[in-house]
Scaffold this motif. Structure first.
Motif, PDB file in Angstrom:
ATOM      1  N   MET A   1      14.799  -4.396  -2.506  1.00  0.00           N
ATOM      2  CA  MET A   1      14.056  -3.154  -2.531  1.00  0.00           C
ATOM      3  C   MET A   1      12.855  -3.249  -1.595  1.00  0.00           C
ATOM      4  O   MET A   1      12.123  -4.221  -1.631  1.00  0.00           O
ATOM      5  CB  MET A   1      13.554  -2.870  -3.939  1.00  0.00           C
ATOM      6  N   ALA A   2      12.675  -2.210  -0.811  1.00  0.00           N
ATOM      7  CA  ALA A   2      11.546  -2.169   0.116  1.00  0.00           C
ATOM      8  C   ALA A   2      10.255  -1.915  -0.661  1.00  0.00           C
ATOM      9  O   ALA A   2      10.252  -1.209  -1.667  1.00  0.00           O
ATOM     10  CB  ALA A   2      11.763  -1.063   1.138  1.00  0.00           C
ATOM     11  N   PRO A   3       9.139  -2.496  -0.190  1.00  0.00           N
ATOM     12  CA  PRO A   3       7.860  -2.267  -0.880  1.00  0.00           C
ATOM     13  C   PRO A   3       7.394  -0.835  -0.713  1.00  0.00           C
ATOM     14  O   PRO A   3       7.755  -0.155   0.256  1.00  0.00           O
ATOM     15  CB  PRO A   3       6.902  -3.240  -0.179  1.00  0.00           C
ATOM     16  N   LEU A   4       6.602  -0.377  -1.655  1.00  0.00           N
ATOM     17  CA  LEU A   4       6.025   0.966  -1.585  1.00  0.00           C
ATOM     18  C   LEU A   4       4.811   0.965  -0.674  1.00  0.00           C
ATOM     19  O   LEU A   4       4.116  -0.034  -0.553  1.00  0.00           O
ATOM     20  CB  LEU A   4       5.576   1.423  -2.973  1.00  0.00           C
ATOM     21  N   SER A   5       4.534   2.096  -0.069  1.00  0.00           N
ATOM     22  CA  SER A   5       3.314   2.260   0.696  1.00  0.00           C
ATOM     23  C   SER A   5       2.160   2.486  -0.279  1.00  0.00           C
ATOM     24  O   SER A   5       2.308   3.182  -1.275  1.00  0.00           O
ATOM     25  CB  SER A   5       3.447   3.473   1.614  1.00  0.00           C
ATOM     26  N   PHE A   6       1.042   1.904   0.000  1.00  0.00           N
ATOM     27  CA  PHE A   6      -0.130   2.102  -0.840  1.00  0.00           C
ATOM     28  C   PHE A   6      -1.082   3.131  -0.255  1.00  0.00           C
ATOM     29  O   PHE A   6      -2.201   3.265  -0.691  1.00  0.00           O
ATOM     30  CB  PHE A   6      -0.853   0.769  -1.078  1.00  0.00           C
ATOM     31  N   VAL A   7      -0.626   3.861   0.757  1.00  0.00           N
ATOM     32  CA  VAL A   7      -1.425   4.922   1.347  1.00  0.00           C
ATOM     33  C   VAL A   7      -0.907   6.249   0.801  1.00  0.00           C
ATOM     34  O   VAL A   7       0.251   6.606   1.005  1.00  0.00           O
ATOM     35  CB  VAL A   7      -1.332   4.898   2.895  1.00  0.00           C
ATOM     36  N   PRO A   8      -1.751   6.979   0.069  1.00  0.00           N
ATOM     37  CA  PRO A   8      -1.309   8.259  -0.496  1.00  0.00           C
ATOM     38  C   PRO A   8      -0.889   9.251   0.583  1.00  0.00           C
ATOM     39  O   PRO A   8      -1.439   9.250   1.692  1.00  0.00           O
ATOM     40  CB  PRO A   8      -2.546   8.762  -1.244  1.00  0.00           C
ATOM     41  N   ALA A   9       0.065  10.093   0.245  1.00  0.00           N
ATOM     42  CA  ALA A   9       0.540  11.123   1.168  1.00  0.00           C
ATOM     43  C   ALA A   9      -0.638  11.986   1.604  1.00  0.00           C
ATOM     44  O   ALA A   9      -1.499  12.354   0.800  1.00  0.00           O
ATOM     45  CB  ALA A   9       1.612  11.971   0.498  1.00  0.00           C
ATOM     46  N   GLY A  10      -0.686  12.293   2.886  1.00  0.00           N
ATOM     47  CA  GLY A  10      -1.756  13.133   3.413  1.00  0.00           C
ATOM     48  C   GLY A  10      -2.930  12.348   3.973  1.00  0.00           C
ATOM     49  O   GLY A  10      -3.878  12.933   4.498  1.00  0.00           O
ATOM     50  N   PHE A  11      -2.880  11.025   3.882  1.00  0.00           N
ATOM     51  CA  PHE A  11      -3.966  10.182   4.375  1.00  0.00           C
ATOM     52  C   PHE A  11      -3.415   9.126   5.316  1.00  0.00           C
ATOM     53  O   PHE A  11      -2.277   8.701   5.184  1.00  0.00           O
ATOM     54  CB  PHE A  11      -4.697   9.505   3.207  1.00  0.00           C
ATOM     55  N   ASP A  12      -4.258   8.675   6.262  1.00  0.00           N
ATOM     56  CA  ASP A  12      -3.810   7.636   7.181  1.00  0.00           C
ATOM     57  C   ASP A  12      -4.234   6.241   6.737  1.00  0.00           C
ATOM     58  O   ASP A  12      -3.840   5.256   7.345  1.00  0.00           O
ATOM     59  CB  ASP A  12      -4.279   7.918   8.610  1.00  0.00           C
ATOM     60  N   SER A  13      -5.028   6.167   5.670  1.00  0.00           N
ATOM     61  CA  SER A  13      -5.435   4.857   5.152  1.00  0.00           C
ATOM     62  C   SER A  13      -5.881   4.995   3.695  1.00  0.00           C
ATOM     63  O   SER A  13      -6.207   6.089   3.235  1.00  0.00           O
ATOM     64  CB  SER A  13      -6.588   4.279   5.979  1.00  0.00           C
ATOM     65  N   ARG A  14      -5.876   3.879   2.996  1.00  0.00           N
ATOM     66  CA  ARG A  14      -6.385   3.880   1.619  1.00  0.00           C
ATOM     67  C   ARG A  14      -7.861   4.228   1.602  1.00  0.00           C
ATOM     68  O   ARG A  14      -8.347   4.884   0.696  1.00  0.00           O
ATOM     69  CB  ARG A  14      -6.147   2.517   0.960  1.00  0.00           C
ATOM     70  N   ARG A  15      -8.572   3.769   2.617  1.00  0.00           N
ATOM     71  CA  ARG A  15     -10.003   4.060   2.687  1.00  0.00           C
ATOM     72  C   ARG A  15     -10.246   5.566   2.768  1.00  0.00           C
ATOM     73  O   ARG A  15     -11.136   6.099   2.107  1.00  0.00           O
ATOM     74  CB  ARG A  15     -10.636   3.362   3.883  1.00  0.00           C
ATOM     75  N   ALA A  16      -9.463   6.255   3.582  1.00  0.00           N
ATOM     76  CA  ALA A  16      -9.613   7.708   3.698  1.00  0.00           C
ATOM     77  C   ALA A  16      -9.331   8.392   2.367  1.00  0.00           C
ATOM     78  O   ALA A  16     -10.033   9.337   1.985  1.00  0.00           O
ATOM     79  CB  ALA A  16      -8.678   8.249   4.782  1.00  0.00           C
ATOM     80  N   ALA A  17      -8.337   7.906   1.648  1.00  0.00           N
ATOM     81  CA  ALA A  17      -8.025   8.473   0.333  1.00  0.00           C
ATOM     82  C   ALA A  17      -9.169   8.225  -0.645  1.00  0.00           C
ATOM     83  O   ALA A  17      -9.566   9.124  -1.397  1.00  0.00           O
ATOM     84  CB  ALA A  17      -6.721   7.881  -0.208  1.00  0.00           C
ATOM     85  N   THR A  18      -9.715   7.024  -0.627  1.00  0.00           N
ATOM     86  CA  THR A  18     -10.838   6.692  -1.506  1.00  0.00           C
ATOM     87  C   THR A  18     -12.049   7.561  -1.176  1.00  0.00           C
ATOM     88  O   THR A  18     -12.710   8.083  -2.086  1.00  0.00           O
ATOM     89  CB  THR A  18     -11.200   5.203  -1.368  1.00  0.00           C
TER      90      THR A  18
END
Length: 146
Positions: A1-18
């Motif tokens: 199984m491929a790993p999941l992305s930890f970047v929410p949809a609509g964002f280019d990075s976790r930092r941007a989402a935070t």
């Protein structure tokens, strides 16, 4: 199984989402979804529904193993997530309240815990992505439940 992305949809990075979440919290209350178990009970599923085709010959009763529904009734779980998002939830929890080897031992299902958790996250992520397409000005997020 491929790993999941930890970047929410609509964002280019976790930092941007935070940063988005932090900024939103200064403006408004953000909402978490409601009770998954209650919504599942409203479906009035029977033993065969919990088993699906994959677990039809499983040696233990599976009714009540709500986490298993991500594998046997994924459309129902997706619909519950989607309904909470459309009702205004900013965050939805994965359907993994009992997604541990200890809890799944009650159903002799310890060997599928990783799959349960991964698929549950994928279903929640897909619901968030799909609702984002309808309301691109309001991102939604997945929280892992344990």
């Amino acid at each position: 199984m491929a790993p999941l992305s930890f970047v929410p949809a609509g964002f280019d990075s976790r930092r941007a989402a935070t940063e988005y979440i932090e900024a939103e919290l200064t403006k408004r209350i953000m909402f978490l979804d409601g009770a998954m178990g209650t919504q599942i009970q409203d479906l009035r599923l029977n033993e065969a529904d919990f088993r699906g085709e994959r677990f039809k010959d499983h040696p233990k009763d599976l009714k009540g193993n709500n986490d298993l529904l991500v594998l046997t009734q994924p459309k129902s779980i997706y619909t519950i997530h989607r309904n909470y998002l459309l009702a205004g939830a900013d965050f939805i929890e994965t359907n993994t309240f009992s997604g541990t080897t200890i809890a799944q031992a009650d159903y002799a299902a310890e060997d599928i815990v990783y799959e349960l958790n991964k698929v549950a996250a994928e279903i929640a992520r897909d619901a968030c992505r799909d609702v984002l397409k309808e309301t691109p000005d309001r991102p939604r997020f997945v929280c892992g439940a344990i």
